[in-house]
Design an enzyme around this catalytic site. Structure first.
Site, PDB file in Angstrom:
ATOM      1  N   LYS A   1     -13.867  54.134 -23.320  1.00  0.00           N
ATOM      2  CA  LYS A   1     -13.565  52.834 -22.701  1.00  0.00           C
ATOM      3  C   LYS A   1     -14.713  52.300 -21.843  1.00  0.00           C
ATOM      4  O   LYS A   1     -14.708  51.122 -21.498  1.00  0.00           O
ATOM      5  CB  LYS A   1     -12.281  52.931 -21.882  1.00  0.00           C
ATOM      6  CG  LYS A   1     -11.030  53.208 -22.710  1.00  0.00           C
ATOM      7  CD  LYS A   1      -9.771  53.259 -21.852  1.00  0.00           C
ATOM      8  CE  LYS A   1      -8.496  53.406 -22.679  1.00  0.00           C
ATOM      9  NZ  LYS A   1      -8.284  54.766 -23.183  1.00  0.00           N
TER      10      LYS A   1
ATOM     11  N   SER B   1     -10.950  59.036 -23.711  1.00  0.00           N
ATOM     12  CA  SER B   1     -10.940  57.711 -23.082  1.00  0.00           C
ATOM     13  C   SER B   1     -12.237  57.335 -22.374  1.00  0.00           C
ATOM     14  O   SER B   1     -12.369  56.201 -21.895  1.00  0.00           O
ATOM     15  CB  SER B   1      -9.782  57.603 -22.094  1.00  0.00           C
ATOM     16  OG  SER B   1      -8.558  57.433 -22.782  1.00  0.00           O
TER      17      SER B   1
ATOM     18  N   SER C   1      -6.347  53.626 -17.633  1.00  0.00           N
ATOM     19  CA  SER C   1      -6.837  53.909 -18.982  1.00  0.00           C
ATOM     20  C   SER C   1      -5.886  53.410 -20.074  1.00  0.00           C
ATOM     21  O   SER C   1      -5.593  54.119 -21.042  1.00  0.00           O
ATOM     22  CB  SER C   1      -7.066  55.418 -19.147  1.00  0.00           C
ATOM     23  OG  SER C   1      -7.872  55.693 -20.261  1.00  0.00           O
TER      24      SER C   1
END
Length: 405
Positions: A84, A81, A141
């Site tokens: 991101k 993640s 997230s």
């Protein structure tokens, strides 16, 4: 001097004026070359020695981009993640350019609602604001919200991923390729610790409002029905922590790009492929602690300061004010002092008209002892200087050479 002699002299001077006006040749004055120096403090120390359990690490100071520690920093890794950060960067670019507003809404598609992993259980057809979307992405997230935002901006996630890769190339992220906007493991989806630091630097220096979201410890959505707690525990437990993004999959293991600021000094830390969340946090603290204990950031030149006023071709009335395009910072090793010098170089044949903000030269900052270039920044015009009319030149000549005023 009789009247006829004065007329002849005036005609000669007018001819000179005409040449200056048309061709921009500086007959009436000599443009100056400027060189000056200033002193500050900066130095480089030996690379510290750490024993880490994670696979790769980077410590960067963002205002200068200086790397203070790096290990396996160019190894291609699964980002999870941490991906991101790029998704958030593209969202912030849309907001800060005026294309999107925090109050605009994003609608959940069927594809977004079916995302697994971290999520807010965004339902198909449900709408939230961009402000709420950023909270969901930065704090918990949320994969489902990432996909919805990618579709809003790119028309499809595929188009948005193309934009992610284009931005990576623009930033010089040489060991990165994105296959999705959320970070779930996928073939052809990889990056490295150095590239993560590069995109994190772009995000926090160009779009500092993102700290309003990444520094949230707890919040809520849907009128309080959905509670959010930051996946980055440093926000609560580390002095000065401001962000930035965690990441985990069973293959990527535990990743973290962290930012922290104390006084005027900020550091970006990247830890990848740690065996546990505790190790990820501990090793991030070690890097940040080293940065704050060893260095501080000082502003050595301000963009708000007028460097000087210079005369330019094709204008006889107004001097051009010069200033820096941006602030210049120096990363200072605590307890060390050396000389710094600056050289100012203006473009040749500066001719009016010049508009406010036009690039007119550059300034180069060097370490006087090593000749290392610390920074090179554009010099821009602080004011608009229009081209003088021929009548202004005639008035100038008569006043200066004939009337002696």
């Amino acid at each position: 001097m009789n009247k006829m002699s004065k007329i002849v002299i005036a005609l000669i001077l007018i001819s000179i004026i005409n040449a200056q006006y048309i061709f921009g040749v500086s007959y009436l004055y000599e443009k100056k070359n400027s060189y000056s120096k200033l002193e500050s403090s900066i130095s480089t120390v030996a690379t510290p020695s750490f024993t880490f359990e994670s696979y790769s690490q980077v410590l960067m100071e963002p205002s200068t981009g200086k790397i203070l520690y790096a290990n396996n920093e160019k190894e291609k890794m699964l980002p999870a993640s941490v991906t991101k950060v790029m998704t958030i960067l593209l969202i912030m670019e849309q907001i800060d350019s005026g294309i999107l507003d925090y109050t605009d809404t994003v609608t959940c598609s069927k594809k977004a609602s079916e995302m697994g992993g971290s999520q807010i259980w965004f339902e198909e057809g449900e709408q939230i604001t961009i402000d709420e979307a950023l909270k969901a992405i930065c704090v918990v997230s949320a994969n489902d919200v990432c996909v919805a935002m990618s579709e809003l901006i790119g028309g499809s996630e595929e188009n948005f991923v193309m934009a992610m890769n284009a931005k990576a190339r623009e930033l010089g992220m040489e060991n990165t390729h994105f296959a999705n906007c959320h970070g779930i493991d996928e073939e052809g989806h990889y990056t490295c610790a150095l590239d993560i630091a590069i995109m994190a630097r772009e995000l926090i220096t160009k779009h500092p409002n993102i700290f309003n979201y990444t520094s949230i410890w707890m919040d809520s959505l849907r009128g309080g029905k959905s509670q959010l707690t930051n996946t980055n525990k440093l926000i609560r437990f580390y002095d000065g922590a401001t962000g930035l993004k965690t990441g985990f999959t069973s293959n990527a293991l535990y990743n973290l790009v962290a930012t922290a600021t104390r006084k005027d000094t900020t550091f970006i830390s990247v830890v990848m492929k740690a065996p546990s969340t505790d190790v990820r946090l501990a090793e991030t603290k070690t890097l940040l602690d080293y940065g704050f204990a060893s260095y501080e950031t000082k502003k050595i030149c301000s963009s708000n300061t007028i460097l000087e006023e210079i005369e330019i071709n094709k204008n006889i009335e107004t001097k051009l004010q010069s200033r820096l395009e941006k602030d210049i910072y120096s990363l200072v090793e605590k307890g060390k002092n050396i000389d710094i010098e600056q050289s100012i170089n203006y473009n040749e044949n500066l001719n009016a008209p010049i508009k406010e903000g036009d690039v007119i030269g550059n300034i180069e900052i060097k370490d006087k002892n090593t000749s290392e270039v610390i920074d090179k920044v554009n010099i821009v015009s602080n004011n608009t200087v229009e081209r003088s009319r021929i009548t202004s030149y005639i008035k100038y000549v008569f006043n200066k050479f004939l009337l002696k005023v």
